[in-house]
Design a protein around this motif. Structure first.
Motif, PDB file in Angstrom:
ATOM      1  N   UNK A   1      29.192  10.118  28.201  1.00  0.00           N
ATOM      2  CA  UNK A   1      29.019   8.812  27.545  1.00  0.00           C
ATOM      3  C   UNK A   1      30.130   8.559  26.548  1.00  0.00           C
ATOM      4  N   UNK A   2      30.551   9.615  25.825  1.00  0.00           N
ATOM      5  CA  UNK A   2      31.670   9.454  24.896  1.00  0.00           C
ATOM      6  C   UNK A   2      32.915   9.014  25.658  1.00  0.00           C
TER       7      UNK A   2
ATOM      8  N   UNK B   1      39.783  10.070  29.644  1.00  0.00           N
ATOM      9  CA  UNK B   1      40.015  11.003  30.755  1.00  0.00           C
ATOM     10  C   UNK B   1      39.870  12.453  30.268  1.00  0.00           C
ATOM     11  N   UNK B   2      40.519  12.755  29.140  1.00  0.00           N
ATOM     12  CA  UNK B   2      40.440  14.119  28.587  1.00  0.00           C
ATOM     13  C   UNK B   2      38.998  14.511  28.317  1.00  0.00           C
ATOM     14  N   UNK B   3      38.266  13.561  27.751  1.00  0.00           N
ATOM     15  CA  UNK B   3      36.886  13.815  27.372  1.00  0.00           C
ATOM     16  C   UNK B   3      36.028  14.126  28.603  1.00  0.00           C
TER      17      UNK B   3
ATOM     18  N   UNK C   1      34.332  17.625  29.468  1.00  0.00           N
ATOM     19  CA  UNK C   1      32.878  17.702  29.593  1.00  0.00           C
ATOM     20  C   UNK C   1      32.490  18.688  30.689  1.00  0.00           C
ATOM     21  N   UNK C   2      33.156  18.571  31.862  1.00  0.00           N
ATOM     22  CA  UNK C   2      32.851  19.477  32.975  1.00  0.00           C
ATOM     23  C   UNK C   2      33.219  20.900  32.601  1.00  0.00           C
TER      24      UNK C   2
ATOM     25  N   UNK D   1      37.858  23.713  19.927  1.00  0.00           N
ATOM     26  CA  UNK D   1      38.417  22.843  18.899  1.00  0.00           C
ATOM     27  C   UNK D   1      38.524  21.405  19.378  1.00  0.00           C
ATOM     28  N   UNK D   2      38.034  21.150  20.585  1.00  0.00           N
ATOM     29  CA  UNK D   2      38.151  19.798  21.137  1.00  0.00           C
ATOM     30  C   UNK D   2      37.479  18.724  20.272  1.00  0.00           C
ATOM     31  N   UNK D   3      36.231  18.967  19.768  1.00  0.00           N
ATOM     32  CA  UNK D   3      35.609  17.925  18.929  1.00  0.00           C
ATOM     33  C   UNK D   3      36.483  17.544  17.737  1.00  0.00           C
TER      34      UNK D   3
END
Lengths: 103, 131
Positions: B41-42, B77-79, B83-84, B104-106
């Protein structure tokens, strides 16, 4: 019997609603894609990109629907890798087509 | 990076994840699935934001508008990919009984969104409105 089968924390229900919310978000993105194409004057390239976006949207709905139907039981199986990859691929396709529509 | 390649292999060999460890409590798997969906969703919200910048800020110059929109779409796209990746890694960690992976992605995403927001404030305040 049914009282024993029901998850007291309603986990399958919450997961089903999470899928519903996500399909709504996907629909909003798809509607914005339609608006973008109309705004740009519906060129043939734009219409092709929009059709592909619609395909990605349908693909996402298909994955979501398949998963929601598995949520009926008290202890659903975990989501498969294929479903996760397909859902993410549809989202990536929407983004790439959106970038294409900007130009 | 090696970690990423390993989990990438899992994406396309789904039977491999089932072969590892034991099936965790179904509630943990469902919680992991909902986290995955929250990230999706993000991603969709970022994509929607990319469309919105292009459609609802017509007074911006084309370059600024396209740049912001592309930045948001790329973040989307990165998000989605992340996610996967994170879902697979969490699922594998739960099966093996290991600690869940940290990321560290968030932080990176928050910083990126903050930068775009500040850029928007600057653009609107100082008005690069000329075409």
């Amino acid at each position: 019997m049914t009282a024993e089968e029901r998850d007291p924390g309603l986990q399958p229900e919450r997961t089903r609603l999470a899928w519903r919310r996500t399909t709504l978000s996907c629909t909003v993105a798809a509607v914005l894609a339609v608006r973008q194409t109309l705004h740009a004057g519906a060129t043939s390239a734009g219409v092709v990109a929009l059709s592909l976006s619609a395909l990605a949207w349908v693909g996402f709905l298909w994955v979501a629907n398949r998963r929601v139907q598995r949520m009926g039981g008290a202890r659903p199986e975990p989501m498969g890798v294929g479903g996760a990859v397909t859902a993410a691929a549809c989202v990536v396709a929407l983004a790439v087509l959106a970038a294409f529509m900007l130009f | 990076m090696n970690e990423f390649v390993q989990s990438l292999r899992l994406w396309f060999a789904p039977q491999r994840i089932r072969a590892e460890g034991e099936t965790p409590d179904y509630r943990f798997s469902l919680a992991n699935e909902r986290t995955f969906l929250a990230w999706i969703r993000t991603a969709l919200a970022l994509i929607g934001g990319g469309f919105a910048v292009d459609q609802f800020l017509p007074e911006l110059s084309w370059g600024v508008r396209a740049g912001l929109a592309l930045a948001l779409l790329a973040a989307g796209v990165l998000c989605a990919l992340r996610a996967v990746n994170h879902w697979v890694r969490c699922e594998r960690a739960m099966r093996r009984g290991e600690d869940l992976p940290v990321s560290r992605f968030p932080t990176l995403l928050s910083v990126a969104v903050a930068v775009v927001a500040v850029a928007m404030v600057v653009v609107v305040l100082f008005g690069w409105e000329g075409r």
